[in-house]
Enzyme design. Structure first.
Site, PDB file in Angstrom:
ATOM      1  N   ASP A  11       0.895  -1.474   0.389  1.00 38.58           N
ATOM      2  CA  ASP A  11       0.204  -0.202   0.596  1.00 38.58           C
ATOM      3  C   ASP A  11       1.142   0.660   1.438  1.00 38.58           C
ATOM      4  O   ASP A  11       1.175   0.535   2.663  1.00 38.58           O
ATOM      5  CB  ASP A  11      -1.128  -0.426   1.320  1.00 38.58           C
ATOM      6  CG  ASP A  11      -1.864   0.877   1.573  1.00 38.58           C
ATOM      7  OD1 ASP A  11      -1.817   1.775   0.717  1.00 38.58           O
ATOM      8  OD2 ASP A  11      -2.476   1.008   2.657  1.00 38.58           O
ATOM      9  N   GLU A  70       0.640   0.513  -4.725  1.00 43.17           N
ATOM     10  CA  GLU A  70      -0.389   1.494  -5.060  1.00 43.17           C
ATOM     11  C   GLU A  70       0.274   2.809  -5.455  1.00 43.17           C
ATOM     12  O   GLU A  70       1.224   3.262  -4.809  1.00 43.17           O
ATOM     13  CB  GLU A  70      -1.312   1.709  -3.855  1.00 43.17           C
ATOM     14  CG  GLU A  70      -2.536   2.521  -4.189  1.00 43.17           C
ATOM     15  CD  GLU A  70      -3.527   2.569  -3.040  1.00 43.17           C
ATOM     16  OE1 GLU A  70      -3.774   3.687  -2.540  1.00 43.17           O
ATOM     17  OE2 GLU A  70      -4.023   1.507  -2.640  1.00 43.17           O
ATOM     18  N   ASP A 142      -4.831  -1.486   6.385  1.00 41.30           N
ATOM     19  CA  ASP A 142      -3.631  -1.346   5.549  1.00 41.30           C
ATOM     20  C   ASP A 142      -3.244  -2.678   4.895  1.00 41.30           C
ATOM     21  O   ASP A 142      -2.821  -2.706   3.741  1.00 41.30           O
ATOM     22  CB  ASP A 142      -2.459  -0.797   6.371  1.00 41.30           C
ATOM     23  CG  ASP A 142      -2.746   0.610   6.875  1.00 41.30           C
ATOM     24  OD1 ASP A 142      -3.029   1.487   6.041  1.00 41.30           O
ATOM     25  OD2 ASP A 142      -2.687   0.830   8.102  1.00 41.30           O
TER      26      ASP A 142
END
Length: 184
Positions: A11, A70, A142
């Site tokens: 991420d 992502e 996160d």
């Protein structure tokens, strides 16, 4: 005997880059490790270098077979989107430099795969990651997002194999695969 694959989820962010590593053994998921690279408030090149160095170390230590990042969504603020894209670029560079195949999923796809709906908030993602990986407590936001990316890929891989199998059998059942989807 079931085959095993180690998946690294990322991420990306310029202040915090989450990472999460899982092993997929057949249909089971096993937690390996997760964490957050905290990036010092420095000039942009130094931040990107910190992401590159930090993820390189994670890859060398955990030896994943595949990586998942992502995808960037377009923010209201184009400057924020551009900066996040640069963080993603540094992350992807670290992965590709280690010869990892890199897969990308949108936040919507990741949330749907983990929680069942694309509008889940961070606490819902954290709770489902904790449950799916049987963790004693929820990981940091996160890190949970990174683990969710890895889980999404693990779930999608099985689905893609099922669709491919269904596509081979489709003519006998009246179904076929078109543009990667099973249609009747």
């Amino acid at each position: 005997m079931s085959s095993s694959i180690r998946i690294l989820g990322i991420d990306p962010g310029l202040q915090r880059t989450g990472f999460g590593v899982i092993d997929q053994v057949g249909m089971r998921l096993r937690f390996v490790e997760c964490g957050v690279l905290r990036i010092a408030a420095d000039e942009l090149p130094a931040r990107l270098g910190a992401i590159l160095a930090g993820l390189t170390e994670v890859v060398e230590r955990t030896q994943p077979a595949v990586a998942v990042v992502e995808k960037v969504f377009v923010n209201v603020n184009p400057q924020s989107t551009l900066l996040l894209g640069q963080a993603r670029g540094a992350a992807i560079t670290a992965l590709v430099a280690r010869r990892l195949a890199v897969h990308e999923y949108t936040a919507l796809q990741v949330k749907q795969a983990v929680t069942g709906h694309g509008k889940a908030d961070k606490t819902q993602v954290q709770a489902m990651v904790q449950r799916l990986l049987a963790l004693p407590k929820a990981p940091a936001a996160d890190a949970a997002d990174a683990l969710a990316c890895a889980i999404c890929h693990a779930h999608s891989g099985g689905l893609l194999h099922a669709v491919a199998r269904a596509g081979r059998a489709a003519p006998r059942r009246g179904w076929r695969v078109r543009d990667g989807r099973l249609v009747g």
